[in-house]
Design a protein around this motif. Structure first.
Motif, short mmCIF file in Angstrom:
data_model
loop_
_atom_site.label_atom_id
_atom_site.label_comp_id
_atom_site.label_asym_id
_atom_site.label_seq_id
_atom_site.Cartn_x
_atom_site.Cartn_y
_atom_site.Cartn_z
N ASN A 179 0.87 -1.17 0.00
CA ASN A 179 0.00 0.00 0.00
C ASN A 179 0.91 1.22 0.00
OD1 ASN A 179 0.64 0.86 2.65
ND2 ASN A 179 -1.08 -0.19 3.55
N PRO A 180 0.40 2.42 0.02
CA PRO A 180 1.29 3.58 -0.11
C PRO A 180 2.34 3.70 0.98
CG PRO A 180 -0.99 4.22 -0.50
CD PRO A 180 -1.03 2.82 0.00
N PHE A 181 2.16 3.00 2.12
CA PHE A 181 3.05 3.17 3.25
C PHE A 181 3.83 1.92 3.61
CE2 PHE A 181 -0.78 5.79 3.78
CZ PHE A 181 -0.21 7.05 3.78
N PHE A 182 3.58 0.82 2.95
CA PHE A 182 4.06 -0.45 3.46
C PHE A 182 4.37 -1.43 2.34
CE2 PHE A 182 2.94 -4.76 5.09
CZ PHE A 182 3.90 -4.86 6.08
N LYS A 183 5.44 -2.20 2.56
CA LYS A 183 5.81 -3.29 1.66
C LYS A 183 6.23 -4.46 2.53
CE LYS A 183 9.07 -4.49 -2.04
NZ LYS A 183 10.17 -3.98 -2.90
N GLY A 184 5.49 -5.56 2.45
CA GLY A 184 5.79 -6.69 3.30
C GLY A 184 5.18 -7.96 2.79
N CYS A 185 5.06 -8.95 3.67
CA CYS A 185 4.57 -10.27 3.25
C CYS A 185 3.89 -10.98 4.41
CB CYS A 185 5.74 -11.12 2.75
SG CYS A 185 5.33 -12.84 2.42
N ILE A 186 2.71 -11.53 4.14
CA ILE A 186 2.10 -12.46 5.07
C ILE A 186 2.70 -13.83 4.77
CG2 ILE A 186 -0.03 -13.62 5.75
CD1 ILE A 186 -1.53 -11.07 5.17
N PRO A 187 3.39 -14.44 5.70
CA PRO A 187 4.09 -15.70 5.42
C PRO A 187 3.13 -16.85 5.16
CG PRO A 187 4.15 -15.18 7.77
CD PRO A 187 3.55 -13.99 7.08
N PRO A 188 3.64 -17.91 4.52
CA PRO A 188 5.04 -18.12 4.17
C PRO A 188 5.47 -17.37 2.91
CG PRO A 188 3.72 -20.01 3.49
CD PRO A 188 2.80 -19.10 4.25
N LYS A 189 6.72 -16.97 2.89
CA LYS A 189 7.29 -16.29 1.74
C LYS A 189 7.58 -17.32 0.65
CE LYS A 189 9.35 -12.42 0.13
NZ LYS A 189 8.68 -11.10 0.00
N ASP A 190 7.21 -17.01 -0.59
CA ASP A 190 7.46 -17.94 -1.69
C ASP A 190 7.32 -17.21 -3.02
OD1 ASP A 190 8.00 -20.28 -3.06
OD2 ASP A 190 6.47 -21.47 -2.02
N ILE A 191 7.61 -17.91 -4.09
CA ILE A 191 7.42 -17.37 -5.43
C ILE A 191 5.96 -17.50 -5.83
CG2 ILE A 191 9.77 -17.96 -6.11
CD1 ILE A 191 8.64 -20.34 -7.65
N SER A 192 5.57 -16.74 -6.85
CA SER A 192 4.24 -16.87 -7.45
C SER A 192 4.42 -17.40 -8.87
CB SER A 192 3.52 -15.53 -7.48
OG SER A 192 3.37 -15.00 -6.17
N VAL A 193 3.57 -18.33 -9.27
CA VAL A 193 3.70 -18.98 -10.57
C VAL A 193 2.38 -18.86 -11.31
CG1 VAL A 193 4.23 -21.12 -11.79
CG2 VAL A 193 5.39 -20.61 -9.62
N ILE A 194 2.45 -18.35 -12.54
CA ILE A 194 1.27 -18.26 -13.40
C ILE A 194 1.54 -19.16 -14.61
CG2 ILE A 194 -0.14 -16.80 -14.90
CD1 ILE A 194 1.65 -15.27 -11.95
N ARG A 195 0.90 -20.31 -14.64
CA ARG A 195 1.10 -21.28 -15.71
C ARG A 195 -0.20 -21.55 -16.44
NH1 ARG A 195 5.23 -25.87 -13.24
NH2 ARG A 195 7.12 -25.07 -14.25
N ARG A 196 -0.09 -21.73 -17.76
CA ARG A 196 -1.24 -22.09 -18.58
C ARG A 196 -1.47 -23.59 -18.46
NH1 ARG A 196 -2.62 -16.80 -19.06
NH2 ARG A 196 -0.73 -15.62 -19.49
#
Length: 306
Positions: A179-196
């Protein structure tokens, strides 16, 4: 709803924690944006004195600044001492923490949380509709419909307060938050994959989801990217430290297009991709040589179309 998302694990950050905060993020929190960018160099009108020609430079690789107008430079600590007119380190650290919501104490560049971390509670998602988040997306020049297609509006609690942000899911059920004030992650941390559903011979890899959404936006608006199309697979690292999780999934692609950031970490990550897959890896950084990343390029293109 309060969206001032300061995460505190101690009363005052340490000097080393302060130095982890990216100078460009700190300057942005003070209301200063770069006038231009050349590779890893950002140029500003100096926050330390009045001027008409930008003389304040930030090296994003070194996280160092230099003001040619006064002949001074250094770290975020050195800058804050001059900006706030104090040599009291304790006071300087308090002021840096106050002006750096979301980066203070847990800096953006090294945000880490384990899946057992109880910080995020009562997490709920809904379609992205909040005007604050929509305004942030428009300021990043990303197409709002594309963002709604790939992201959600995530609400959650930290301590006894309730917050919300743009959520981008990863393959393990975690979520990148912006958001305009924050950069973070709700765990678990992982990659994102977009596959057809069907096998594709090409895959593009991005460091963050804003760059991925920026790529899709550029395609939709007709800003050419050579022969590349959306009819391919995509991997979003969500942090260059996740590269090892992506490497096995890239097996079998004829072409791997690398859209990694134009900084030291991005170049190192690209080199590791080449080490793993050789000539199958194609660097796309030449398309945004003078910019930090794909979103930075998109913002520049959009500014020329106003």
């Amino acid at each position: 709803i309060n969206i001032n998302l300061t995460i505190k694990t101690s009363l005052i950050m340490t000097i080393e924690q302060a130095k982890q905060i990216r100078l460009e993020d700190f300057l942005q929190s003070l209301g200063y944006t770069p006038v231009r960018q050349r590779g890893n160099k950002l140029w500003y009108h100096s926050p330390l004195h009045s001027e008409s020609t930008p003389s304040f430079k930030v090296n994003t690789d070194r996280n160092q600044w230099y003001d040619f107008g006064i002949g001074r430079g250094g770290s975020i600590i050195d800058f804050a001492m001059l900006y706030y007119h104090t040599t009291d380190i304790s006071q300087v650290l308090k002021l840096i923490e106050r002006e750096s919501p979301g980066t203070a104490v847990t800096p953006i560049s090294s945000f880490r949380q384990q899946s057992s971390d109880p910080s995020f509670k009562d997490v709920k998602t809904k379609p992205l509709t909040h005007f604050v988040l929509e305004d942030y997306i428009r300021k990043r020049k990303v197409d709002i419909d594309i963002c709604r297609q790939h992201c959600n509006e995530t609400h959650y609690s930290l301590g006894d307060k309730r917050y919300f942000a743009i959520g981008f899911p990863n393959k393990s059920g975690g979520s990148e938050l912006r958001n305009p004030f924050f950069k973070g992650c709700i765990p678990p941390k992982d990659i994102s994959v977009i596959r057809r559903e069907q096998h594709r011979s090409e895959c593009s890899i991005f460091e963050g989801f804003m760059d991925y959404l920026s790529f899709l936006t550029m395609k939709k608006r007709g800003y050419a990217y050579g022969r590349l199309s959306e009819d391919q697979d995509f991997i979003i690292l969500n942090s260059v430290t996740n590269l090892s999780k992506a490497i096995p999934l890239l097996e079998g692609y004829d072409h791997i297009y690398s859209f990694l950031d134009n900084d030291h970490a991005g170049r190192e990550t690209h080199a590791k991709l080449v080490e793993a897959y050789g000539d199958n890896v194609v660097s796309m950084s030449e398309h945004f040589d003078d910019f930090k990343d794909v979103n930075d390029l998109l913002c520049w293109i959009e500014s020329k179309h106003v």
